[in-house]
Design an enzyme around this catalytic site. Structure first.
Site, PDB file in Angstrom:
ATOM      1  N   SER A 124       4.748  -0.617  -1.794  1.00  0.00           N
ATOM      2  CA  SER A 124       3.852  -0.101  -0.770  1.00  0.00           C
ATOM      3  C   SER A 124       3.904   1.420  -0.845  1.00  0.00           C
ATOM      4  CB  SER A 124       4.316  -0.594   0.598  1.00  0.00           C
ATOM      5  OG  SER A 124       3.513  -0.040   1.613  1.00  0.00           O
ATOM      6  N   LYS A 150       0.314  -1.589  -3.517  1.00  0.00           N
ATOM      7  CA  LYS A 150      -0.351  -1.550  -2.210  1.00  0.00           C
ATOM      8  C   LYS A 150      -0.445  -0.102  -1.792  1.00  0.00           C
ATOM      9  CE  LYS A 150       1.482  -2.586   2.393  1.00  0.00           C
ATOM     10  NZ  LYS A 150       2.175  -3.645   3.174  1.00  0.00           N
ATOM     11  N   LYS A 152      -1.661   2.539   1.343  1.00  0.00           N
ATOM     12  CA  LYS A 152      -2.026   2.621   2.753  1.00  0.00           C
ATOM     13  C   LYS A 152      -3.363   3.327   2.878  1.00  0.00           C
ATOM     14  CE  LYS A 152       1.736   0.900   4.678  1.00  0.00           C
ATOM     15  NZ  LYS A 152       1.726  -0.266   5.579  1.00  0.00           N
ATOM     16  N   ASP A 177      -3.625  -1.477   2.770  1.00  0.00           N
ATOM     17  CA  ASP A 177      -3.102  -1.854   4.095  1.00  0.00           C
ATOM     18  C   ASP A 177      -3.535  -0.801   5.109  1.00  0.00           C
ATOM     19  OD1 ASP A 177      -1.687  -2.701   6.316  1.00  0.00           O
ATOM     20  OD2 ASP A 177       0.289  -2.582   5.386  1.00  0.00           O
ATOM     21  N   GLU A 202      -5.088  -5.623   4.030  1.00  0.00           N
ATOM     22  CA  GLU A 202      -4.102  -6.047   5.021  1.00  0.00           C
ATOM     23  C   GLU A 202      -4.399  -5.422   6.380  1.00  0.00           C
ATOM     24  OE1 GLU A 202      -0.152  -5.350   3.541  1.00  0.00           O
ATOM     25  OE2 GLU A 202       0.810  -5.744   5.462  1.00  0.00           O
ATOM     26  N   ASP A 227      -0.955  -9.152   9.001  1.00  0.00           N
ATOM     27  CA  ASP A 227       0.427  -8.679   9.164  1.00  0.00           C
ATOM     28  C   ASP A 227       0.716  -8.627  10.677  1.00  0.00           C
ATOM     29  OD1 ASP A 227       2.757  -7.161   9.467  1.00  0.00           O
ATOM     30  OD2 ASP A 227       2.202  -5.567   8.101  1.00  0.00           O
ATOM     31  N   LYS A 251       7.020 -11.123   7.871  1.00  0.00           N
ATOM     32  CA  LYS A 251       8.145 -10.205   8.049  1.00  0.00           C
ATOM     33  C   LYS A 251       9.132 -10.870   8.999  1.00  0.00           C
ATOM     34  CE  LYS A 251       5.576  -5.909   7.347  1.00  0.00           C
ATOM     35  NZ  LYS A 251       4.885  -4.784   8.026  1.00  0.00           N
ATOM     36  N   GLY A 279       7.696  -5.659   4.182  1.00  0.00           N
ATOM     37  CA  GLY A 279       8.876  -4.817   4.343  1.00  0.00           C
ATOM     38  C   GLY A 279       8.695  -3.851   5.505  1.00  0.00           C
TER      39      GLY A 279
HETATM   40  O1  OSB Z   1       2.485  -2.563   7.408  1.00  0.00           O
HETATM   41  O2  OSB Z   1       3.613  -3.334   5.814  1.00  0.00           O
HETATM   42  C1  OSB Z   1       3.478  -2.502   6.713  1.00  0.00           C
HETATM   43  C2  OSB Z   1       6.316   0.042   6.573  1.00  0.00           C
HETATM   44  C3  OSB Z   1       6.496   0.316   7.903  1.00  0.00           C
HETATM   45  C4  OSB Z   1       5.676  -0.290   8.822  1.00  0.00           C
HETATM   46  C5  OSB Z   1       4.691  -1.186   8.404  1.00  0.00           C
HETATM   47  C6  OSB Z   1       4.518  -1.472   7.068  1.00  0.00           C
HETATM   48  C7  OSB Z   1       5.325  -0.819   6.139  1.00  0.00           C
HETATM   49  C8  OSB Z   1       5.182  -0.975   4.708  1.00  0.00           C
HETATM   50  C9  OSB Z   1       6.421  -0.686   3.905  1.00  0.00           C
HETATM   51  O3  OSB Z   1       4.144  -1.209   4.141  1.00  0.00           O
HETATM   52  C10 OSB Z   1       6.897  -1.775   3.067  1.00  0.00           C
HETATM   53  C11 OSB Z   1       8.258  -1.457   2.509  1.00  0.00           C
HETATM   54  O4  OSB Z   1       9.263  -1.612   3.225  1.00  0.00           O
HETATM   55  O5  OSB Z   1       8.321  -1.051   1.357  1.00  0.00           O
HETATM   56 MG    MG Z   2       1.243  -4.116   6.769  1.00  0.00          MG
END
Ligand code: OSB
Ligand code: MG
Length: 357
Positions: A124, A150, A152, A177, A202, A227, A251, A279
């Site tokens: 991510s 992925k 953001k 995401d 996402e 999510d 999660k 994560g």
């Molecule tokens: O939306 O998946 C998410 C991290 C913090 C809060 C929300 C998200 C995330 C990530 C990180 O996408 C995933 C990771 O731990 O590598």
């Molecule tokens: Mg997410």
């Protein structure tokens, strides 16, 4: 714990983590859990300090000194607490780890996993200060072997950025995401992402919104992955029944631990909906629990569980989580979550500690 690199989502930038760890002790054996709450109540309603209070004043008193049949009896003890699944889950996963250690079994076996010995990994990648920096980061992660990227997104960092990523990397498994940064009025903009062949988008819409996701999914070719808005197996079943998405990110913390995570997994599997393990910028304990979870059979897509060194100069477990050149994590067979705790390091960075007899 300072992050190696800041992590930015549509709801904000994280530069260091403040993490609650739970140690559950029975018969002289310890099981460990890591609370996945963030530093602020922006992903969900929880944050480090709310989790501390809920754990101390509500979760622990309801579980300690109660004659539990087994670890799967833990989550029902706190199910009447509204919300705060990450605080509830932090203790629940610790008891699963404890029970596995008492039985000298690896945690993944104890939860009924073991469908695969290697977990397929994605990364991510947060919102960057510039597109060249993002492209460079993607290049680095692909070179390390990661199977999917992925990125953001948020309004102002979406279509044009993805266009540049696709121009540079036409064939990679790519997804986006949004962490709830859009509303249904952005449907046309989100629909314009269809041309990029994303694996999924996402959580584009609100954190608690299922109906609007169903309306949006009906307009998109790109699969929606949910999510934030899946906090229980019941919500998963409702979302699936409404066609609010075609993929679910599970999660552990968000759903309150292994018991509910397995039920979400089962509901999705029965409906033919693939899942993957999300994560929350975990340190080693949370990372190791995620690896165990991702050995359940329906975790068929690469998840967001990646190497410790992407986040930490030094992790709280030994050895750190490592990723093979194939972009996988090899599941370990030691009892419990399978890694050793670096107690000395944990002690050196502990700022608060409380024992509940
Ligand atoms: O939306 O998946 C998410 C991290 C913090 C809060 C929300 C998200 C995330 C990530 C990180 O996408 C995933 C990771 O731990 O590598
Ligand atoms: Mg997410």
């Amino acid at each position: 714990m300072p992050l190696i690199h800041f992590f930015e989502t549509s709801f904000g930038r994280t530069t260091e983590r403040h993490i609650v760890l739970v140690e559950a002790i029975s018969s002289g054996v310890s099981g460990w859990g890591e609370c996945t709450a963030g530093e602020n109540p922006f992903y969900n309603e929880e944050w480090t300090d709310s989790a501390w209070l809920i754990l101390r004043d509500y979760v622990a008193p309801r579980v300690l000194n109660y004659n539990l049949e087994n670890a799967s009896a833990v989550d029902a003890r706190t199910a009447h607490i509204r919300g705060h699944n990450m605080a509830r889950g932090a203790l629940e996963v610790a008891v699963w780890d404890l029970e596995a250690r008492l039985a000298s079994k690896p945690l993944y076996q104890h939860i009924g996993g073991g469908a695969r010995r290697e977990i397929p990994c994605g990364v991510s990648i947060g919102i960057q200060n510039s597109v060249p920096e993002l492209l460079q980061k993607i290049e680095t992660e692909l070179a390390a072997g990661y199977q999917r990227i992925k990125m953001k997104i948020k309004p102002g960092w979406d279509v044009e950025v993805i266009r540049e990523v696709r121009a540079r990397f036409p064939k990679i498994l790519l997804m986006a995401d949004a962490n709830s940064a859009y509303t249904l009025s952005d449907a046309a903009r989100l629909k314009s992402l269809d041309e990029f062949g994303l694996m999924m988008i996402e959580q584009p819409l609100a954190h608690d919104e299922i109906i609007d996701h169903a309306k949006l999914q009906a307009q998109l070719q790109t699969p929606i992955c949910l999510d934030e808005c899946i906090r229980s197996a019941h919500q998963a079943a409702q979302a699936i029944a409404m066609n609010a998405g075609r993929i679910i990110n599970i999660k552990l913390g968000r759903v309150g631990g292994f018991g509910e995570a397995k039920r979400v997994h089962d509901v999705a599997q029965a409906a033919g909906i693939p899942v993957w393990c999300g994560g929350m910028l975990e340190a080693g304990i949370g990372r190791a629990h995620n690896i165990a979870l991702a050995t359940l059979p329906n975790f068929v897509l690469p998840g967001d569980v990646s190497a410790s060194k992407r986040y930490w100069a030094r992790d709280i477990i030994q050895p750190p989580v490592e990723v093979t050149p194939r972009g996988t994590i090899t599941v370990r067979d030691a009892p419990g979550f399978g890694y050793d705790l670096d107690r000395e390091f944990i002690d050196s960075i502990t700022v608060r500690e409380e024992s509940i007899p």
